[in-house]
Design a protein around this motif. Structure first.
Motif, mmCIF file in Angstrom:
data_model
loop_
_atom_site.group_PDB
_atom_site.id
_atom_site.type_symbol
_atom_site.label_atom_id
_atom_site.label_comp_id
_atom_site.label_asym_id
_atom_site.label_seq_id
_atom_site.Cartn_x
_atom_site.Cartn_y
_atom_site.Cartn_z
ATOM 1 N N ALA A 314 -10.042 -15.994 12.868
ATOM 2 C CA ALA A 314 -10.314 -15.089 13.955
ATOM 3 C C ALA A 314 -11.213 -14.000 14.586
ATOM 4 N N HIS A 315 -12.123 -14.294 14.673
ATOM 5 C CA HIS A 315 -12.955 -12.347 14.148
ATOM 6 C C HIS A 315 -12.792 -11.055 15.422
ATOM 7 N N LYS A 316 -12.196 -11.689 16.568
ATOM 8 C CA LYS A 316 -11.774 -10.482 17.311
ATOM 9 C C LYS A 316 -10.766 -9.476 17.166
ATOM 10 N N VAL A 317 -9.539 -10.589 16.351
ATOM 11 C CA VAL A 317 -8.648 -9.831 15.877
ATOM 12 C C VAL A 317 -8.750 -9.484 14.052
ATOM 13 N N ALA A 318 -10.146 -10.058 13.704
ATOM 14 C CA ALA A 318 -10.708 -8.756 12.251
ATOM 15 C C ALA A 318 -11.074 -7.917 12.729
ATOM 16 N N GLU A 319 -11.805 -7.549 14.077
ATOM 17 C CA GLU A 319 -12.205 -6.919 14.562
ATOM 18 C C GLU A 319 -11.357 -5.718 14.427
ATOM 19 N N LEU A 320 -10.618 -6.030 15.352
ATOM 20 C CA LEU A 320 -9.071 -4.985 16.144
ATOM 21 C C LEU A 320 -8.888 -4.787 14.900
ATOM 22 N N LEU A 321 -8.905 -5.022 13.669
ATOM 23 C CA LEU A 321 -7.806 -4.421 12.273
ATOM 24 C C LEU A 321 -9.242 -3.772 12.093
ATOM 25 N N ARG A 322 -9.739 -3.884 12.287
ATOM 26 C CA ARG A 322 -10.601 -2.801 11.177
ATOM 27 C C ARG A 322 -10.374 -1.461 11.811
ATOM 28 N N GLN A 323 -10.936 -1.439 13.128
ATOM 29 C CA GLN A 323 -11.001 -0.291 14.408
ATOM 30 C C GLN A 323 -9.625 -0.121 13.857
ATOM 31 N N HIS A 324 -8.418 -0.111 13.560
ATOM 32 C CA HIS A 324 -6.934 0.359 13.087
ATOM 33 C C HIS A 324 -6.831 0.809 11.635
ATOM 34 N N ASN A 325 -8.297 0.663 10.751
ATOM 35 C CA ASN A 325 -8.157 1.061 9.378
ATOM 36 C C ASN A 325 -7.360 0.104 8.631
ATOM 37 N N ALA A 326 -7.439 -1.073 8.888
ATOM 38 C CA ALA A 326 -7.319 -2.433 8.079
ATOM 39 C C ALA A 326 -8.423 -2.740 6.707
ATOM 40 N N ARG A 327 -7.823 -2.845 5.426
ATOM 41 C CA ARG A 327 -8.515 -2.713 4.614
ATOM 42 C C ARG A 327 -8.482 -4.027 3.954
ATOM 43 N N PHE A 328 -9.271 -4.950 3.329
ATOM 44 C CA PHE A 328 -9.222 -5.909 2.211
ATOM 45 C C PHE A 328 -8.725 -5.243 0.470
ATOM 46 N N VAL A 329 -7.522 -5.089 0.280
ATOM 47 C CA VAL A 329 -7.065 -4.647 -0.936
ATOM 48 C C VAL A 329 -6.253 -5.666 -1.238
ATOM 49 N N PRO A 330 -7.096 -6.259 -2.342
ATOM 50 C CA PRO A 330 -5.800 -7.165 -3.065
ATOM 51 C C PRO A 330 -4.237 -6.367 -3.039
ATOM 52 N N GLU A 331 -3.424 -6.966 -3.618
ATOM 53 C CA GLU A 331 -2.681 -6.548 -4.092
ATOM 54 C C GLU A 331 -1.669 -6.401 -5.342
ATOM 55 N N THR A 332 -1.034 -6.071 -6.197
ATOM 56 C CA THR A 332 -1.078 -6.587 -7.848
ATOM 57 C C THR A 332 0.352 -5.344 -8.375
ATOM 58 N N LEU A 333 1.302 -6.394 -8.006
ATOM 59 C CA LEU A 333 2.860 -5.665 -9.045
ATOM 60 C C LEU A 333 2.462 -5.616 -10.640
ATOM 61 N N GLU A 334 3.090 -4.878 -11.285
ATOM 62 C CA GLU A 334 3.059 -4.687 -12.498
ATOM 63 C C GLU A 334 4.469 -5.229 -12.533
ATOM 64 N N ASP A 335 4.686 -6.441 -14.074
ATOM 65 C CA ASP A 335 6.131 -6.383 -14.067
ATOM 66 C C ASP A 335 7.618 -5.860 -14.068
ATOM 67 N N TRP A 336 8.214 -6.287 -13.338
ATOM 68 C CA TRP A 336 9.559 -5.112 -13.475
ATOM 69 C C TRP A 336 10.799 -5.737 -13.860
ATOM 70 N N GLU A 337 11.609 -5.357 -14.323
ATOM 71 C CA GLU A 337 12.827 -5.788 -15.448
ATOM 72 C C GLU A 337 14.115 -5.128 -14.661
ATOM 73 N N PRO A 338 15.272 -4.795 -13.532
ATOM 74 C CA PRO A 338 15.894 -4.503 -13.267
ATOM 75 C C PRO A 338 16.747 -4.175 -14.286
ATOM 76 N N ASN A 339 17.721 -3.394 -14.159
ATOM 77 C CA ASN A 339 18.784 -3.251 -15.523
ATOM 78 C C ASN A 339 20.290 -3.848 -15.485
ATOM 79 N N SER A 340 20.118 -4.159 -13.929
ATOM 80 C CA SER A 340 21.362 -5.363 -13.615
ATOM 81 C C SER A 340 20.812 -6.318 -13.763
#
Length: 701
Positions: A314-340
């Motif tokens: 969907a190249h047209k949708v991808a271009e729309l997203l770029r126009q609204h400041n979308a960026r490809f940034v892989p998300e990485t979450l460090e492991d986290w353990e709750p107290n509960s």
């Protein structure tokens, strides 16, 4: 050879060898075949008009299902029971609503049926009429007093799975009956914002069904109508999807526009998988909806939007997203353990998924993140910064009042405190330290017995603290006491039942009575419901039985000592404190005559419980005490004053021989004379000159 008509008739005629099931089957078949003559013939030959066939169907119910008014009248005249139920609890009346025949409904209603009666799944006739789109039947039932807003009642097992709770309006929305929906709302006053037991309202049901092509148009019409009527747009489905997300999944631009125009919905809200409306639009490759969402300010910095668009070519949708400041940034979450420990899995899920932040708060108002129900709404898990919290959501005006109250609780040890609060879009998010379980849940853990006395000590202190702030709680039940990771108990009032005392003693007395019941509930391990437990359920052989019985009675009788005084009751004393109290009384009351006046008054209402105590003491111990190594022989009579003197002498003049026989003095005497402490304590209290001797605080606390 072909069977003759006569032989066929014989085969259908019940004989003496036929079973009851055979006859019932013949009668039911005749009803199904609309053969009125045959029905009459079978009934005249003794067939049971209320006999049942498979799944519990009676002839009357079969006639109703076949919409055969004549047979219904005939069977009723012949004694058919209109109250008979199928295996699923359905009656001829609910079946008539499914068929939609008003004449049959009226006929059955005249036979004394309850118009709001339901089957085993909670369906009433009114709900069935709404489900099947039978508008005339619906109007008739409404005119006869059917409850429009009745919620589906289910059994306990289904309720645990959050089934049930739906209304006739929800049913009509689910089945796409637009005309019925309009009638229910505009003419019958149906409440649009009632939710089922999974927190779904009528709008959510309408949009959920819009996926099917045959339901799309009706779902859009119903959705637009409900929005125009002012339905709450913040309800979610069982997967945490908002109405906006569902409208995007339907790919209805019209509904998406209408929802956004309301201005009440969070455009960046996400479901349990962290998907926002924009993410769904990109996945569906719906450029128009994606463009609308971007124009309205949907966030483009969450989720791998461009990667999804590229995967769809969907190249047209991808271009729309770029126009609204979308960026490809892989998300990485460090492991986290709750107290509960209790809420570990839900908290880890909340941590991982995307949620629009409310300043420093991350929370998700849907059923899988809900930890408690209240009359004011649910309590949900949350993360305030790095702190695990319980979140209550309310309107800003109500939140301001609550905040003022919780400020007063700041110095209280056992009242639930406010950790932090956040405001957004007219709502207040009150954040409390997260608890593990409420008292009711904790007591159900049979394998892990709690310290009841310690728990009650904290409960008493919590109520005392609330009273000291000038409030009576008025709702002291186990689910309002919360226990944290280290076992500390806190009192809350999420239902807002508390009242200003302002000199009204009856409010305090009401709390004391409730505390009396709560104490019994705790001491019996929550084995019976709060309102059913009584003193008969207490274990008579428990070491604190006499003290507990007296304290429960004192609370229930509005004792003049009040909660402050009753918090020093002997029930809360340790064994050593009780023994020290008993042996010390002899020395505190110097004159023998005074001792007898206190403990053996002539008009005493309570009799000394051990009139032969010398026979209950170990014989060798008694002999040693009667003939001590030092001094002359000692005589001990069977009255209470001599028992107290015996205990005092034993402790002040220790003898190794006695210690070897009985071990710990306190344990020994309290086991043999379990009612002695409370007898002596109450005897002192009832004597004005000696009552101060009973007012002691356990030094171990």
């Amino acid at each position: 050879m072909e069977p003759t008509a006569h032989s066929q008739q014989q085969a259908a005629t019940p004989s003496s060898t036929e079973t009851t099931e055979d006859i019932a089957s013949c009668l039911n078949a005749a009803v199904r075949n609309k053969n009125q003559e045959r029905v009459l013939e079978l009934l005249e030959k003794g067939a049971d008009v209320n006999s049942k066939v498979a799944f519990g169907w009676t002839p009357l119910q079969s006639a109703v299902q076949d919409n055969n008014e004549d047979l219904v009248r005939l069977l009723l005249d012949k004694g058919a029971c209109p109250h008979a139920r199928k295996d699923n609890g359905g009656t001829a009346f609910t079946e008539a609503a499914i068929v939609g025949n008003v004449n049959i409904l009226e006929l059955l209603l005249d036979r004394g049926l309850n118009i709001n009666d339901c089957d085993d799944n909670g369906f009433t006739a009114f709900m069935e009429a709404a489900w099947y789109g039978n508008e005339k039947a619906l109007e008739f039932l409404y005119s006869k007093g059917a409850d429009v807003n009745l919620r589906r009642v289910v059994n306990e097992e289904k309720a645990k799975l959050h089934k049930g709770g739906a209304t006739a309006l929800i049913d009509a929305c689910r089945r796409g009956h637009f005309s019925v929906v309009k009638t229910l709302v505009q003419e019958m006053g149906a409440d649009m914002n009632i939710c089922d037991n999974k927190d779904r309202n009528a709008l959510i049901y309408a949009l959920q069904e819009g996926y099917a092509k045959e339901r799309y148009e009706s779902a859009v019409s119903i959705g637009l109508f409900l929005l125009d009527q002012g339905i709450d747009v913040n309800s979610k489905d069982e997967c945490g999807k908002s109405a906006l997300i569902l409208a995007v999944e339907m790919q209805s631009l019209e509904l998406v526009e209408a929802l956004l125009e309301k201005g009440e919905i969070d455009i960046d809200d996400a479901d349990e998988e962290g998907k926002t409306a924009l993410m769904v639009a990109v996945e569906k490759n719906n450029y128009k909806i994606a463009e609308l969402l971007c124009r309205k300010g949907a966030r483009t910095d969450v989720g791998n939007l461009i990667a999804v668009a590229n995967r769809n070519r969907a190249h047209k949708v991808a271009e729309l997203l770029r126009q609204h400041n979308a960026r490809f940034v892989p998300e990485t979450l460090e492991d986290w353990e709750p107290n509960s420990r209790r809420w570990r899995d839900q908290l880890k899920n909340l941590y991982k998924i995307y949620r629009p932040m409310i300043h420093k708060l991350k929370t998700f108002q849907y059923i899988q993140q809900r930890i408690q129900n209240t009359s004011q709404g649910g309590i949900y898990l949350g993360l305030h910064g790095e702190t695990e919290v319980a979140v209550r959501v309310c309107r800003s005006t109500a939140g301001d009042k609550e905040t003022e109250f919780y400020k007063q609780c700041g110095n209280c040890e056992h009242l639930l405190k406010l950790f932090q609060s956040e405001k957004a879009k007219g709502y207040m998010y009150l954040c409390f330290p997260l608890w593990e379980k409420n008292l009711e849940e904790r007591l159900q853990e049979r394998e892990d017995q709690m310290d009841y006395k310690d728990a009650l000590r904290m409960i008493f202190q919590a109520v005392r603290e609330l009273h000291s702030l000038g409030f009576a709680h008025q709702d002291l039940r186990p689910s309002n006491f919360f226990i944290d990771l280290v076992g500390k108990i806190y009192l809350a009032d999420f239902d807002n039942k508390r009242k200003l005392i302002e000199g009204k003693k009856e409010l305090v007395n009401s709390d004391l009575e409730a505390l009396s019941r709560l104490m019994l509930y705790v001491l019996t391990g929550g084995k019976k419901p709060l309102q059913q437990v009584s003193t008969k359920d207490l274990a008579a052989d428990s070491p604190d039985y006499e003290e507990a019985l007296d304290l429960v009675s004192s609370l229930g009788s509005h004792d003049e000592r009040g909660l402050e005084g009753l918090s020093k009751h002997p029930y809360f004393w340790s064994k050593q404190t009780r023994f020290n109290f008993l042996k010390g009384v002899w020395n505190k009351i110097k004159d023998l005559h005074k001792r007898k006046a206190v403990f053996q008054p002539p008009n005493a209402t309570v009799v000394f419980p051990y009139p032969s105590w010398t026979q209950e003491i170990d014989r060798e111990v008694l002999n040693i005490m009667r003939n001590p190594k030092k001094g002359g022989a000692c005589h001990y009579s069977n009255d209470v004053t001599d028992l107290l003197r015996f205990m005092r002498n034993l402790d002040e003049h220790p003898d190794t021989r006695i210690s070897e026989i009985i071990g710990d003095y306190a344990k020994y005497f309290l086991k043999i004379f379990p009612a002695l402490t409370i007898y002596v304590y109450n005897s002192l209290r009832q004597n004005p000159k000696c009552s101060h001797f009973a007012d002691i605080q356990d030094p171990s606390l």
